[in-house]
Structure formats: C-alpha cells, structure tokens
Enzyme design. Structure first.
Site, short mmCIF file in Angstrom:
data_model
loop_
_atom_site.label_atom_id
_atom_site.label_comp_id
_atom_site.label_asym_id
_atom_site.label_seq_id
_atom_site.Cartn_x
_atom_site.Cartn_y
_atom_site.Cartn_z
CE LYS A 99 -20.84 28.19 2.31
NZ LYS A 99 -22.22 28.03 2.80
CG ASP A 115 -25.10 27.36 0.36
OD1 ASP A 115 -24.76 27.18 1.52
OD2 ASP A 115 -26.09 28.06 0.04
CD GLU A 159 -27.07 24.45 1.19
OE1 GLU A 159 -26.41 23.46 0.83
OE2 GLU A 159 -26.90 25.01 2.29
CG ASP A 165 -29.15 26.67 4.80
OD1 ASP A 165 -27.94 26.45 4.67
OD2 ASP A 165 -29.68 26.87 5.90
CE LYS A 215 -26.80 27.21 8.59
NZ LYS A 215 -27.24 26.77 7.24
CD1 TRP A 255 -19.54 22.74 7.02
CD2 TRP A 255 -20.32 23.87 8.78
NE1 TRP A 255 -18.73 23.83 7.21
CE2 TRP A 255 -19.18 24.54 8.29
CE3 TRP A 255 -20.97 24.40 9.90
CZ2 TRP A 255 -18.70 25.72 8.86
CZ3 TRP A 255 -20.50 25.57 10.47
CH2 TRP A 255 -19.36 26.21 9.95
C1 0XW Z 1 -22.23 25.63 5.60
N1 0XW Z 1 -23.01 26.15 6.68
C2 0XW Z 1 -23.76 25.12 7.40
C3 0XW Z 1 -22.05 26.80 7.58
C4 0XW Z 1 -22.26 28.27 7.51
O1 0XW Z 1 -22.96 28.65 8.66
C5 0XW Z 1 -23.17 28.48 6.32
C6 0XW Z 1 -23.96 27.23 6.29
C7 0XW Z 1 -24.70 27.02 5.00
O2 0XW Z 1 -24.84 25.91 4.51
O3 0XW Z 1 -25.24 28.02 4.51
MG MG Z 2 -26.44 26.72 3.14
#
Ligand code: 0XW
Ligand code: MG
Length: 368
Positions: A164, A193, A218, A241, A265, A320
């Site tokens: 992150k 990300d 990302e 994303d 997602k 994840w």
């Molecule tokens: C890592 N994730 C899949 C979990 C959190 O919801 C954020 C997200 C991402 O990749 O942004």
């Molecule tokens: Mg992401």
C-alpha cells in the site's frame, strides 16, 4: 426451483489489529450485508456484500440494504438457477447498485450448485487447481516495517506482495517500495497499490524513480482519465482496481490500452456472473487479474475463491481475503482460511459454506 423467501441480515465486522491502513483511508470497522434465499424445494442459499466503508468506492452498507429492499419483492417466485433472468429482473427495477445485486447473484450461484450437487467453480468451467494462491497487502508503514512484513509473508508462502502506498510524500513511497523490493526473492511478484491516492505527477515521479524495480502500479490515481493519462509516462504496467467498475469499463480499458491488468472485485462488477465474463475477456486479451472483494466474511471469501480457482494460472494474480482481519468464521469447519499464502477450495456444493446463522441475529428485512 422457486425463491419463496428472502432474508437480509446486517453483520458487524470490526477489524482485527485495526486500522487497515491504505493511502486514503484507515479502516476500523465494517458493516456487512448477508442475503439468504429460501426455495420451494428446501434449498437455502447465501450471498454477502461488504463495502470497504463509504469512501473507497461509491458504495455503502445502508445503500446495499436499501437497494436490496428495492429489488427483493420482484424476485419472489423466480427460479434462482435462471441467473440471467434474475439479473435482468434486478436491472429492470434498479439501475446500477452492482455491489448490492452481487449478493443476490452469488446466492443464486450458491443455490444452483446446491441443486446440482456441484461447487460453483465446477459450474464455471471447472477448477484449474484445488489450492488457490492469495497475496498479502503490506499496509502503510515505515520502510523498515514494510520490508519486515513483506519478508515474513514471503517466508509464509505468499507468492505476491501488494504494498500500500500513497497519502504521504513521494519520497516516503519510493523508500518503502525500495525497502520491500530489496527483500523479495525472484518469483515473488510485487504491486504498489495507491488506492487512488496519487496525483498523476506523483505516479510518474514514483514510477520513474523506481524504474529498476519489477512491479505493477495498481490504481495509481482516482479517475479512469487520470490513470489513462499515465500511459507512456510511467515505467511500469498499470493495473486498474477501483476504476474497473463494470465489464464495459474493463473492455474499454483493455481496448484503449490503459490497463495492463486488474484488481477485480466480485461485488464491484455485480457478482459471479459478471466476474466470469471479466475472467474470459481478460483471458482473451491476456490481462492478468486478481479475484477478490472489498471485505466480508466466509461468504464473500468463498465467492472470490470459487471464481479464482477457475482462472488460468498464467493470468491469475491471486485472491485476497479479509480473514486475517475478521474475528471468527461463519462456517467453523469449512470457512475459508489462509494457509501459507494459499487457500483450499471447500468440498461442499455451491459456495461450500454452511453458515451458523445465529451469528447474524434476526434478519433486518424479510420478504416471503
Ligand atoms: C487488497 N484489497 C483487495 C483489499 C482491500 O479491500 C483493498 C483491496 C485493494 O486491492 O484495493
Ligand atoms: Mg487495489
């Protein structure tokens, strides 16, 4: 098979070891929504949607439940295995709100698997493997702490690390990226990300300063157009994303040469039906992607895993799950668990999850 009752549950998910720290937001507590379908043959099926708060994307928990209240009455009496018809019916009464529709879509896939006695992955063309790789998100921290976390997770067996970044100076991001890259072995992949936090200027500066480091960027910036403007100016592949809001945007991002891959997602695009299409488009265009979700318990994790298991390994960036940050499981025996950075598919039909409904209290809404 016909839907005879729809129950909606609200379930609090306090974040273990909070906060879950990303570039633009700290997450302390989340509010999940669970859908329970009861059918005329006795089948009970489930879906779940859990926005990552109300600022990660244009989604929020109350919105999910309000959208479900708008749609549920029209679904009673419908065949949950006619999933295309279910999605058409939802679209006919409510525009958008894909994150809410996803809970219904997933529950219909769960019901279909239970009817035929097969796992959802088997309905999606079959699992390419029974053990599915995950990836670990190294949260916003000092370069030293980030490197230590990445090294530990690499030793545990995670094949990919998502660092992150964002919400701090360019220099701090560069230092954290370099510290993490320095501890990763060849073959352990890395993503930086930003979760929308960077300006285009910051993205270009960080990428150019780290052009010797093999990684992907990302969701560097907030909007699709900002991220599109980075093409040709950054030294790394761009994965979308949060901007990959639906199948049409995924197709456009590939066709316009904006996205080299995706963080996908299930709930964002409307559920398993839509994610299956994204999977196949990404396979055709050779765009690697994850199969995850924002947050949630075993039902969200299982939905992601069932789809993730069907993605060709050459195109798969992992699934994840929020398990490390969630206290307990909906299904004590077959709940989805990380094991050395990988997860095993549950054996049962549908999602493979038999939840203890008592964990959720009484439904907050019900139709029959
Ligand atoms: C890592 N994730 C899949 C979990 C959190 O919801 C954020 C997200 C991402 O990749 O942004
Ligand atoms: Mg992401």
């Amino acid at each position: 098979m016909k839907i005879t009752a729809i129950d909606v549950f609200q379930h609090d998910l306090p974040v273990k070891d909070a906060p879950y720290r990303m570039g633009l937001q700290d997450v302390w507590h989340l509010d999940s929504t669970i859908v329970r379908l009861e059918c005329d043959d006795g089948t009970v099926a489930y879906g779940e949607t859990c926005p990552l708060g109300s600022t990660y994307q244009p989604q929020h928990a109350l919105g999910a439940r309000a959208a479900l209240a708008e749609m549920a009455p029209y679904l009673l009496g419908m065949d949950p295995t006619a999933i295309g018809r279910i999605n058409a019916a939802m679209d006919s009464v409510l525009m958008g709100h894909l994150y809410a529709k996803a809970a219904i879509d997933v529950a219909c896939w769960d019901a279909t698997g239970k009817l035929y006695g097969v796992r959802i992955c088997d309905l999606l063309g079959g699992a390419v493997r029974e053990r599915v790789p995950s990836y670990h998100g190294v949260l916003i921290a000092s370069p030293e702490d980030s490197a230590a976390d990445a090294a530990r997770r690499q030793e545990e067996g995670f094949p990919r690390i998502q660092l992150k970044v964002g919400g701090r100076s360019v220099e701090e991001d560069i230092a954290a990226i370099r510290a993490v890259a320095a501890v990763l072995r060849p073959g352990v992949r890395m993503a930086a990300d930003a979760n929308k936090a960077w300006t285009t200027s910051a993205a270009i500066q960080v990428s150019q300063a780290c052009q010797d480091i093999p990684m992907v960027l990302e969701q560097p910036c907030a909007s699709y157009r900002e991220n599109a403007s980075l093409v040709g100016k950054v030294a790394h592949p761009i994965y979308l994303d949060e901007s990959a809001v639906d199948l049409a945007t995924v197709v456009a991002a590939i066709g316009e040469g904006v996205a080299d891959g995706f963080g996908m997602k299930v709930s964002r695009v409307g559920g398993i039906s839509a994610l299956r299409a994204v999977r196949d488009v990404c396979a055709a265009a050779r765009r690697p992607h994850t199969v995850d979700d924002t947050w949630g318990g075993d039902l969200v994790a299982a939905a992601s895993l069932q789809v993730g298991a069907t993605v060709d390994p050459s195109n798969f960036e992992g699934t994840w799950i929020a398990e490390p940050y969630v206290d307990g499981h909906y299904d004590a025996e077959h709940g989805i668990r990380l094991d050395g950075g990988w997860m095993d598919l549950p054996p049962g039909p549908g999602l493979g999850i038999t939840p203890d409904e008592s964990l959720w209290g009484d439904p907050v809404m019900t139709w029959s």
